[in-house]
Design an enzyme around this catalytic site. Structure first.
Site, PDB file in Angstrom:
ATOM      1  N   PRO A  11      30.895  83.030  21.622  1.00 35.16           N
ATOM      2  CA  PRO A  11      31.220  83.019  23.351  1.00 35.16           C
ATOM      3  C   PRO A  11      32.139  84.115  23.931  1.00 35.16           C
ATOM      4  O   PRO A  11      33.019  84.482  23.456  1.00 35.16           O
ATOM      5  CB  PRO A  11      31.877  81.787  23.382  1.00 35.16           C
ATOM      6  CG  PRO A  11      32.568  81.349  21.955  1.00 35.16           C
ATOM      7  CD  PRO A  11      31.386  82.041  21.216  1.00 35.16           C
ATOM      8  N   ASN A  12      31.577  84.510  24.985  1.00 39.77           N
ATOM      9  CA  ASN A  12      32.348  85.367  25.912  1.00 39.77           C
ATOM     10  C   ASN A  12      32.130  86.867  25.802  1.00 39.77           C
ATOM     11  O   ASN A  12      32.642  87.810  26.479  1.00 39.77           O
ATOM     12  CB  ASN A  12      33.650  85.196  26.329  1.00 39.77           C
ATOM     13  CG  ASN A  12      33.824  83.681  26.644  1.00 39.77           C
ATOM     14  OD1 ASN A  12      33.174  83.336  27.844  1.00 39.77           O
ATOM     15  ND2 ASN A  12      34.666  82.851  26.271  1.00 39.77           N
ATOM     16  N   ARG A  19      35.424  92.119  30.678  1.00 32.81           N
ATOM     17  CA  ARG A  19      36.199  90.857  30.115  1.00 32.81           C
ATOM     18  C   ARG A  19      37.524  91.693  29.497  1.00 32.81           C
ATOM     19  O   ARG A  19      37.562  92.263  28.489  1.00 32.81           O
ATOM     20  CB  ARG A  19      35.630  90.122  28.888  1.00 32.81           C
ATOM     21  CG  ARG A  19      36.752  89.205  28.432  1.00 32.81           C
ATOM     22  CD  ARG A  19      35.995  88.448  27.260  1.00 32.81           C
ATOM     23  NE  ARG A  19      36.773  87.415  26.778  1.00 32.81           N
ATOM     24  CZ  ARG A  19      36.704  86.946  25.524  1.00 32.81           C
ATOM     25  NH1 ARG A  19      35.769  87.437  24.525  1.00 32.81           N
ATOM     26  NH2 ARG A  19      37.476  86.052  24.831  1.00 32.81           N
ATOM     27  N   ALA A  78      36.195  82.564  20.343  1.00 24.43           N
ATOM     28  CA  ALA A  78      37.087  81.426  20.350  1.00 24.43           C
ATOM     29  C   ALA A  78      36.504  80.420  19.499  1.00 24.43           C
ATOM     30  O   ALA A  78      37.651  79.762  18.854  1.00 24.43           O
ATOM     31  CB  ALA A  78      37.070  80.774  21.610  1.00 24.43           C
ATOM     32  N   GLU A  99      34.150  88.580   8.429  1.00 20.80           N
ATOM     33  CA  GLU A  99      34.827  88.444   9.681  1.00 20.80           C
ATOM     34  C   GLU A  99      35.331  89.711  10.342  1.00 20.80           C
ATOM     35  O   GLU A  99      35.934  90.405   9.878  1.00 20.80           O
ATOM     36  CB  GLU A  99      35.546  87.290   9.583  1.00 20.80           C
ATOM     37  CG  GLU A  99      36.341  86.991  10.827  1.00 20.80           C
ATOM     38  CD  GLU A  99      37.622  85.946  10.540  1.00 20.80           C
ATOM     39  OE1 GLU A  99      37.776  85.539   9.293  1.00 20.80           O
ATOM     40  OE2 GLU A  99      38.067  85.622  11.676  1.00 20.80           O
ATOM     41  N   HIS A 101      36.859  91.032  14.395  1.00 24.59           N
ATOM     42  CA  HIS A 101      37.547  90.804  15.654  1.00 24.59           C
ATOM     43  C   HIS A 101      37.974  92.032  16.412  1.00 24.59           C
ATOM     44  O   HIS A 101      38.333  92.945  15.632  1.00 24.59           O
ATOM     45  CB  HIS A 101      38.694  89.997  15.831  1.00 24.59           C
ATOM     46  CG  HIS A 101      38.545  88.702  15.274  1.00 24.59           C
ATOM     47  ND1 HIS A 101      37.907  87.429  15.660  1.00 24.59           N
ATOM     48  CD2 HIS A 101      38.843  88.273  13.895  1.00 24.59           C
ATOM     49  CE1 HIS A 101      37.914  86.644  14.922  1.00 24.59           C
ATOM     50  NE2 HIS A 101      38.109  86.915  13.715  1.00 24.59           N
ATOM     51  N   ARG A 108      48.725  88.256  18.671  1.00 25.87           N
ATOM     52  CA  ARG A 108      48.415  87.521  19.873  1.00 25.87           C
ATOM     53  C   ARG A 108      48.918  86.051  19.885  1.00 25.87           C
ATOM     54  O   ARG A 108      49.671  85.816  18.829  1.00 25.87           O
ATOM     55  CB  ARG A 108      46.978  87.572  20.164  1.00 25.87           C
ATOM     56  CG  ARG A 108      46.504  88.894  20.262  1.00 25.87           C
ATOM     57  CD  ARG A 108      45.024  88.959  20.795  1.00 25.87           C
ATOM     58  NE  ARG A 108      44.704  88.481  21.845  1.00 25.87           N
ATOM     59  CZ  ARG A 108      43.513  88.117  22.436  1.00 25.87           C
ATOM     60  NH1 ARG A 108      42.564  88.277  21.496  1.00 25.87           N
ATOM     61  NH2 ARG A 108      43.489  87.627  23.431  1.00 25.87           N
TER      62      ARG A 108
HETATM   63  C1  DQA Z   1      38.164  87.974  19.419  1.00 26.73           C
HETATM   64  C2  DQA Z   1      39.478  87.016  19.393  1.00 26.73           C
HETATM   65  C3  DQA Z   1      39.194  85.775  19.790  1.00 26.73           C
HETATM   66  O1  DQA Z   1      40.506  84.853  19.734  1.00 26.73           O
HETATM   67  C4  DQA Z   1      38.895  85.491  21.182  1.00 26.73           C
HETATM   68  O2  DQA Z   1      38.713  84.015  21.584  1.00 26.73           O
HETATM   69  C5  DQA Z   1      37.638  86.193  21.469  1.00 26.73           C
HETATM   70  C6  DQA Z   1      37.557  87.414  20.991  1.00 26.73           C
HETATM   71  C7  DQA Z   1      38.092  89.460  19.081  1.00 26.73           C
HETATM   72  O3  DQA Z   1      36.912  89.838  18.820  1.00 26.73           O
HETATM   73  O4  DQA Z   1      39.050  89.916  19.505  1.00 26.73           O
HETATM   74  O5  DQA Z   1      36.573  85.906  22.326  1.00 26.73           O
HETATM   75  O6  DQA Z   1      37.176  87.257  18.258  1.00 26.73           O
END
Ligand code: DQA
Length: 150
Positions: A11-12, A19, A78, A99, A101, A108
């Site tokens: 998401p997002n 963003r 998230a 995984e 990010h 954070r």
């Molecule tokens: C994220 C880190 C997550 O905590 C956050 O909710 C995201 C992006 C990252 O790529 O840094 O949506 O996965």
């Protein structure tokens, strides 16, 4: 034929570029995908990029991955920090999971320090912006044995 790596984005992440650029950088997901397509070709891999804001859709994609893709790269957004459903789908899938990010989740808020995805992942790459995805492809190439020797 090149082995296929499925890159799943949660998401997002469709909002990348606008963003919170101070956290996630200025690249769009399409920019990151284009870079990954090139890096994958150099590693004798192919990539398929997907993004969803829906947890159920991500579960369905993970369930369909085995047999169709040689590795999974997952940025669950998230859902990383909340989703037992994604964890269960990843544990049921015998395809290796990496995984990623963009941000360094450990620098954070404390709620971002816990990752359900990590419990099913071979490894985690975080904090390098779009480069995290390319490094994950390198890791996939190592795991799959396609990486050319230097
Ligand atoms: C994220 C880190 C997550 O905590 C956050 O909710 C995201 C992006 C990252 O790529 O840094 O949506 O996965």
């Amino acid at each position: 034929m090149a082995l296929s790596v499925l890159v799943l984005n949660g998401p997002n992440l469709n909002l990348l570029g606008t963003r919170e650029p101070e956290v996630y950088g200025g690249q769009t997901l399409t920019d990151i995908e284009a870079t990954c397509v090139k890096r994958a070709a150099a590693l004798d891999l192919s990539v398929e990029f997907r993004q969803s804001n829906s947890e159920g859709e991500m579960v369905n994609w993970i369930q369909q991955a085995e047999g169709n893709h040689a590795a999974l790269i997952v940025n669950a957004g998230a859902y990383t920090h909340t989703s037992v459903a994604l964890l269960d789908a990843l544990l049921a899938c015998r395809t290796p999971v990496i995984e990623v990010h963009l941000s360094n989740i450990f620098q954070r808020e404390s709620f971002r320090h816990e990752s359900y995805v990590s419990k099913a992942a071979r490894g985690v790459i975080c904090g390098f912006g779009g480069l995290s995805y390319e490094l994950a492809l390198e890791a996939a190439a190592h795991l799959l044995g396609t990486r050319k020797q230097d």
